[in-house]
Design a protein around this motif. Structure first.
Motif, PDB file in Angstrom:
ATOM      1  N   VAL A 274      -0.807   6.789   8.563  1.00 41.34           N
ATOM      2  CA  VAL A 274      -1.741   6.820   9.209  1.00 41.34           C
ATOM      3  C   VAL A 274      -2.174   8.284   9.668  1.00 41.34           C
ATOM      4  N   HIS A 275      -1.725   9.344   9.606  1.00 38.12           N
ATOM      5  CA  HIS A 275      -1.871  10.617   9.067  1.00 38.12           C
ATOM      6  C   HIS A 275      -2.448  10.639   7.852  1.00 38.12           C
TER       7      HIS A 275
ATOM      8  N   ALA B  78       4.378   7.522   9.362  1.00 40.95           N
ATOM      9  CA  ALA B  78       4.470   7.072  10.217  1.00 40.95           C
ATOM     10  C   ALA B  78       2.723   6.323  10.235  1.00 40.95           C
ATOM     11  N   HIS B  79       3.490   4.964  11.505  1.00 47.82           N
ATOM     12  CA  HIS B  79       2.721   3.907  11.319  1.00 47.82           C
ATOM     13  C   HIS B  79       2.071   3.686  13.071  1.00 47.82           C
ATOM     14  N   ARG B  80       0.897   3.521  13.128  1.00 50.60           N
ATOM     15  CA  ARG B  80       0.615   3.139  14.966  1.00 50.60           C
ATOM     16  C   ARG B  80       0.005   1.135  14.587  1.00 50.60           C
TER      17      ARG B  80
ATOM     18  N   HIS C  58       0.398  -1.310   0.230  1.00 48.79           N
ATOM     19  CA  HIS C  58      -0.180   0.218  -0.055  1.00 48.79           C
ATOM     20  C   HIS C  58       0.741   0.958  -0.222  1.00 48.79           C
ATOM     21  N   TRP C  59       2.297   1.172   0.917  1.00 50.26           N
ATOM     22  CA  TRP C  59       2.391   2.517   1.192  1.00 50.26           C
ATOM     23  C   TRP C  59       3.737   2.373  -0.004  1.00 50.26           C
TER      24      TRP C  59
ATOM     25  N   VAL D 150      -7.748   2.414  18.118  1.00 48.47           N
ATOM     26  CA  VAL D 150      -6.839   3.715  18.686  1.00 48.47           C
ATOM     27  C   VAL D 150      -7.532   4.077  19.834  1.00 48.47           C
ATOM     28  N   HIS D 151      -6.293   4.152  20.630  1.00 42.71           N
ATOM     29  CA  HIS D 151      -6.733   3.953  22.106  1.00 42.71           C
ATOM     30  C   HIS D 151      -5.788   4.991  22.838  1.00 42.71           C
TER      31      HIS D 151
END
Length: 155
Positions: free
Chosen positions: A22-23, A56-58, A14-15, A63-64
């Motif tokens: 994620v941003h 940026a990766h999470r 994808h990237w 999401v917490h």
């Protein structure tokens, strides 16, 4: 034996194909100097002179408050997925130490599991952290910058 897990190929592609991080930003493209540029998909440093992505990766599903987001490197060109083995990946052999931290099934830090560990002691620390039944998975992160390196799962 616990297994080191790399980023899934579909998210890497994808990237690599111009998808947003994620941003909601297109990854930066830079040329690697071959040192300190660990690709989270092949789990090797991006080779010197090769193009790399910075994004940026999470590394969490939800999401917490505990779902840390940070920068990672990725080979700009498709690379084979690394990991899925109990062997220490190449990207975890280039620093004297790393942060090892356990998480629960609901992706919360299991307090008391986080520690900066000498590289040669990572596997022993992982075995120790997995002694805690509350730990579902482990992250290995940079000891200096807290950047996500890889996930470790129980086999």
């Amino acid at each position: 034996m616990p297994k080191f897990i790399a980023l899934e190929t579909d998210i890497a592609r994808h990237w690599q194909n111009g998808g947003k991080d994620v941003h909601g930003q297109i990854p930066d493209r830079k040329i690697s100097d071959g040192k300190g540029t660990p690709c989270r998909h092949c789990l090797k440093d991006v080779p010197e002179g090769e193009e790399m992505l910075i994004l940026a990766h999470r590394p969490f599903e939800g999401v917490h408050a505990y779902a840390e987001t940070g920068p990672i490197f990725l080979c700009a060109n498709p690379c084979p997925r690394g990991g899925d083995t109990d062997a220490l990946p190449p990207i975890l052999t280039t620093s004297p130490d790393y942060l090892v931290k356990g998480y629960s099934a609901d992706e919360r830090i299991v307090y008391g599991t986080g520690e900066v560990v000498a590289t040669q002691d990572i596997q022993a620390k992982v075995a120790s952290v997995f002694q805690n039944p509350d730990v579902a998975f482990i992250h290995v992160r940079s000891a200096r910058n807290n950047c996500y390196q890889a996930r470790i799962e129980r086999d």
